[in-house]
Design an enzyme around this catalytic site. Structure first.
Site, mmCIF file in Angstrom:
data_model
loop_
_atom_site.group_PDB
_atom_site.id
_atom_site.type_symbol
_atom_site.label_atom_id
_atom_site.label_comp_id
_atom_site.label_asym_id
_atom_site.label_seq_id
_atom_site.Cartn_x
_atom_site.Cartn_y
_atom_site.Cartn_z
ATOM 1 N N ALA A 37 -44.554 39.638 -54.001
ATOM 2 C CA ALA A 37 -45.089 39.845 -52.656
ATOM 3 C C ALA A 37 -43.999 39.946 -51.590
ATOM 4 O O ALA A 37 -44.302 40.159 -50.417
ATOM 5 C CB ALA A 37 -46.043 38.706 -52.297
ATOM 6 N N ASN A 94 -45.148 31.097 -56.266
ATOM 7 C CA ASN A 94 -44.241 31.897 -57.081
ATOM 8 C C ASN A 94 -43.242 32.648 -56.208
ATOM 9 O O ASN A 94 -42.109 32.909 -56.624
ATOM 10 C CB ASN A 94 -45.036 32.884 -57.947
ATOM 11 C CG ASN A 94 -45.737 32.203 -59.103
ATOM 12 O OD1 ASN A 94 -45.117 31.530 -59.917
ATOM 13 N ND2 ASN A 94 -47.053 32.364 -59.177
ATOM 14 N N HIS A 145 -45.830 36.069 -45.877
ATOM 15 C CA HIS A 145 -44.604 35.539 -46.458
ATOM 16 C C HIS A 145 -43.452 35.868 -45.521
ATOM 17 O O HIS A 145 -43.277 37.029 -45.135
ATOM 18 C CB HIS A 145 -44.344 36.164 -47.834
ATOM 19 C CG HIS A 145 -45.501 36.057 -48.772
ATOM 20 N ND1 HIS A 145 -45.803 34.899 -49.448
ATOM 21 C CD2 HIS A 145 -46.449 36.964 -49.130
ATOM 22 C CE1 HIS A 145 -46.884 35.095 -50.191
ATOM 23 N NE2 HIS A 145 -47.290 36.341 -50.012
#
Length: 256
Positions: free
Chosen positions: A114, A180, A210
């Site tokens: 991501a 992750n 993120h």
């Protein structure tokens, strides 16, 4: 190209769909729990059946336990593995197993998932890095079933609420379905124990965000993205795109 999947959840189903749309569709099969299916992806019942399928690449997206159970053995057999459950490597013994497992030219491949900008983070000499800080912000429902639910009434949140602050190692081990990304950033940069991580539940969040900053002698970096969730709320839809890119780069004449 022959692709074997470990797991056939939201991520690998999206990857399989993308591969079917390619100019040269891949031959696919999946080692998966009973009942999980996808069009044109035959089920493999055992690890030996996966070996007999003789894949060019194994794509794992089934969680930390499955990654630990299957990936080292496949790497030792000379099969390269594209690992989505990167947080499994936060356990030192597991990381050692994975790093020492590859034989016969096999590679353990870590996708960006991501995140973006990881090529630059990984390119910076480790000796020049001063700090790497990651913040992951997701809607409360994305944290359901995680340790966050033990100390917070996620449904009742009315403002951004920090759920965790610590190292990337601690985040990946405590939140295996949600951190992750922090593990991937740690592997690209300063490592698990020197990468700071912060996890936040925000009822106003429209997707999974993120963000990270990097301070080094060579460059100052910041990156932020808000991705739509996949069918699994805690997983960003862009993760499947990253896996697809990594797969296609194995077979392209021009690689970016």
């Amino acid at each position: 190209m022959r692709i074997a999947f470990i797991g056939l959840g939201a991520i690998n189903r999206a990857v399989a769909a993308g591969l079917r749309e390619g100019a040269q569709p891949a031959t696919m099969a999946a080692l998966t729990r009973q009942g999980a299916t996808a069009p044109e992806v035959p089920a493999l019942g055992t690890l030996d059946a996966l070996r007999d399928f003789a894949p060019d690449l194994v794509v794992e997206a089934a969680g930390h336990a499955a990654a630990r159970s299957y990936a080292p053995a496949l790497l030792a057999d000379g099969m390269s593995v594209l690992l989505a459950s990167v947080g499994a490597l936060a356990d030192p013994e597991t990381e050692d197993r994975f790093r020492s497992a590859p034989q016969k030219g096999a590679q353990l491949l870590i996708p960006a998932g991501a995140l973006g900008g990881l090529d630059m983070v990984a390119a910076l000499p480790k000796s020049t890095l001063h700090s790497v800080t990651y913040t992951g912000t997701k809607p409360p429902r994305a944290w359901a079933g995680s340790p966050a639910a033990e100390g917070h009434d996620l449904v009742a949140l009315t403002r951004p609420t920090p759920l965790f602050e610590g190292t990337a190692r601690e985040a990946a081990l405590r939140f295996p379905k949600n951190a992750n990304v922090a593990a991937t950033l740690a592997l690209a940069g300063l490592g698990f124990d020197k990468t700071d991580a912060r996890l936040v539940a925000d009822p106003a969040a429209t997707g999974n965000s993120h963000a990270y900053t990097v301070a080094s002698e060579a460059a100052e970096m910041s990156f932020a993205v808000t991705a739509k969730p996949s069918a699994t709320p805690g997983t960003s839809a862009t993760t499947a795109f990253s896996l697809l890119r990594a797969i296609r780069n194995r077979d392209e004449a021009l690689v970016i």
